[in-house]
Design a protein around this motif. Structure first.
Motif, PDB file in Angstrom:
ATOM      1  N   ASP A  54     -21.714   6.184  40.999  1.00  0.00           N
ATOM      2  CA  ASP A  54     -22.051   4.793  41.347  1.00  0.00           C
ATOM      3  C   ASP A  54     -21.973   3.879  40.130  1.00  0.00           C
ATOM      4  O   ASP A  54     -21.497   2.737  40.223  1.00  0.00           O
ATOM      5  CB  ASP A  54     -23.448   4.725  41.971  1.00  0.00           C
TER       6      ASP A  54
ATOM      7  N   ASP B  25     -23.737  11.552  42.260  1.00  0.00           N
ATOM      8  CA  ASP B  25     -23.522  10.238  42.881  1.00  0.00           C
ATOM      9  C   ASP B  25     -24.084   9.112  42.030  1.00  0.00           C
ATOM     10  O   ASP B  25     -23.534   8.001  42.026  1.00  0.00           O
ATOM     11  CB  ASP B  25     -24.151  10.213  44.269  1.00  0.00           C
ATOM     12  N   LEU B  26     -25.167   9.370  41.308  1.00  0.00           N
ATOM     13  CA  LEU B  26     -25.707   8.358  40.388  1.00  0.00           C
ATOM     14  C   LEU B  26     -24.665   8.005  39.335  1.00  0.00           C
ATOM     15  O   LEU B  26     -24.410   6.816  39.058  1.00  0.00           O
ATOM     16  CB  LEU B  26     -26.977   8.884  39.725  1.00  0.00           C
TER      17      LEU B  26
ATOM     18  N   CYS C 230     -18.256   3.375  39.437  1.00  0.00           N
ATOM     19  CA  CYS C 230     -17.618   2.533  40.460  1.00  0.00           C
ATOM     20  C   CYS C 230     -18.041   1.075  40.312  1.00  0.00           C
ATOM     21  O   CYS C 230     -17.219   0.160  40.466  1.00  0.00           O
ATOM     22  CB  CYS C 230     -17.968   3.051  41.850  1.00  0.00           C
ATOM     23  N   THR C 231     -19.313   0.852  40.009  1.00  0.00           N
ATOM     24  CA  THR C 231     -19.793  -0.520  39.815  1.00  0.00           C
ATOM     25  C   THR C 231     -19.060  -1.182  38.657  1.00  0.00           C
ATOM     26  O   THR C 231     -18.656  -2.354  38.735  1.00  0.00           O
ATOM     27  CB  THR C 231     -21.310  -0.525  39.557  1.00  0.00           C
TER      28      THR C 231
ATOM     29  N   ALA D  50     -15.012  10.281  48.854  1.00  0.00           N
ATOM     30  CA  ALA D  50     -15.430   8.898  49.069  1.00  0.00           C
ATOM     31  C   ALA D  50     -14.242   7.944  49.174  1.00  0.00           C
ATOM     32  O   ALA D  50     -14.419   6.724  49.154  1.00  0.00           O
ATOM     33  CB  ALA D  50     -16.353   8.448  47.943  1.00  0.00           C
TER      34      ALA D  50
ATOM     35  N   HIS E 162     -26.843  14.557  44.217  1.00  0.00           N
ATOM     36  CA  HIS E 162     -27.376  13.191  44.113  1.00  0.00           C
ATOM     37  C   HIS E 162     -27.287  12.693  42.670  1.00  0.00           C
ATOM     38  O   HIS E 162     -27.145  11.486  42.445  1.00  0.00           O
ATOM     39  CB  HIS E 162     -28.812  13.113  44.631  1.00  0.00           C
TER      40      HIS E 162
ATOM     41  N   THR F 231     -15.765   0.489  45.656  1.00  0.00           N
ATOM     42  CA  THR F 231     -16.786   0.766  46.668  1.00  0.00           C
ATOM     43  C   THR F 231     -16.501   2.103  47.317  1.00  0.00           C
ATOM     44  O   THR F 231     -15.558   2.243  48.099  1.00  0.00           O
ATOM     45  CB  THR F 231     -16.810  -0.324  47.752  1.00  0.00           C
ATOM     46  N   PRO F 232     -17.292   3.153  47.006  1.00  0.00           N
ATOM     47  CA  PRO F 232     -17.067   4.453  47.633  1.00  0.00           C
ATOM     48  C   PRO F 232     -17.420   4.408  49.117  1.00  0.00           C
ATOM     49  O   PRO F 232     -18.344   3.706  49.529  1.00  0.00           O
ATOM     50  CB  PRO F 232     -18.011   5.395  46.875  1.00  0.00           C
TER      51      PRO F 232
END
Length: 245
Positions: free
Chosen positions: A206, A202-203, A209-210, A38, A199, A215-216
């Protein structure tokens, strides 16, 4: 405390020499690789003691161990309890699998009739099932399928929220699987779970990252791997008599 080097994301894996029976510490490698695909830099820091802790921690992975190493693993995690408490309170995403999860609960029952006190950092406790479970495990997690295998002697009760509902297998023993507690996820799913269910990786990414304002980016490599993982989940589902995704 270790000397840090700049990285977008720092992923800690706790006590991997004791808690990696099913290769679950490799969940950290999945997170790091997906972060790199990413467009982010990521590093993995194995932590065996307080001295190993980096100054910044963005994600935490805890694997599973054997019952013969439970006391040693509990004592090692106890030494890191203040850090764990801070991460839980600060919303750091934590994934714990099998006994790594159970040791953070109020306690767990053992096959000889005794029990071992846990760290009491997440709601619930691990109680004995009638028999050891070793089979496929498929879970409906808010409309998304999670698939892996389970190999455990204990169920789980008292979670404030589960990871999902069991479609096939045993999970917690009451029709649910795992626990969700803030940014914490505990599960019986091996595989490693994040390789088979990107998935879910990625949760967690995310959330991290937040928190860091990152921002991936999209990636063709990620899309390709996701397709392979989905095909593998569907192959298992069809074999078990479930519908494909």
């Amino acid at each position: 405390m270790t000397v840090d080097h700049p990285a977008d994301l720092t992923i800690v894996t706790l006590v991997p020499l004791l808690l990696d029976t099913n290769g679950d510490a490799a969940n950290a490698r999945v997170l790091a690789q997906r972060a790199r695909w990413a467009g982010l830099s990521a590093r993995i820091v194995p932590v065996h003691s307080v001295a190993d802790l980096p100054a910044v921690v963005d994600l935490v992975v805890i694997g599973s161990g054997t019952d013969t190493s439970l006391t040693a693993a509990r004592d090692a995690l106890s030494a890191l309890a203040d850090a764990l408490r801070g991460w839980l309170g600060g919303g750091v995403p934590i994934l714990a699998v099998g006994t790594g999860w159970e040791l953070l609960s109020a306690g767990l029952d053992l096959a000889d009739g005794s029990s071992l006190a846990g760290l009491g950092l997440v709601p619930g406790r691990a109680g004995l099932l009638p028999d050891r479970v070793a089979d496929d495990l498929v879970v409906d997690a808010a409309g998304q399928r999670l698939s892996g295998f389970e190999n455990h002697r204990r169920g789980y009760s008292g979670a404030t929220a589960s990871l999902g509902v069991v479609s096939y297998g045993t999970g917690n023993g009451d029709g649910t699987e795992g626990v969700r507690h803030g940014s914490f996820i505990g599960t019986h799913l091996h595989g490693p779970v994040l390789a088979r269910n990107p998935h879910l990786a990625d949760l967690l990414l995310d959330l991290a990252c937040t928190a860091r304002g990152l921002t991936p980016a999209g990636s063709t490599q990620t899309a390709s791997v996701d397709g392979i993982a989905k095909a593998a989940r569907n192959q298992v589902a069809v074999r078990l008599g479930l519908t494909a995704e």
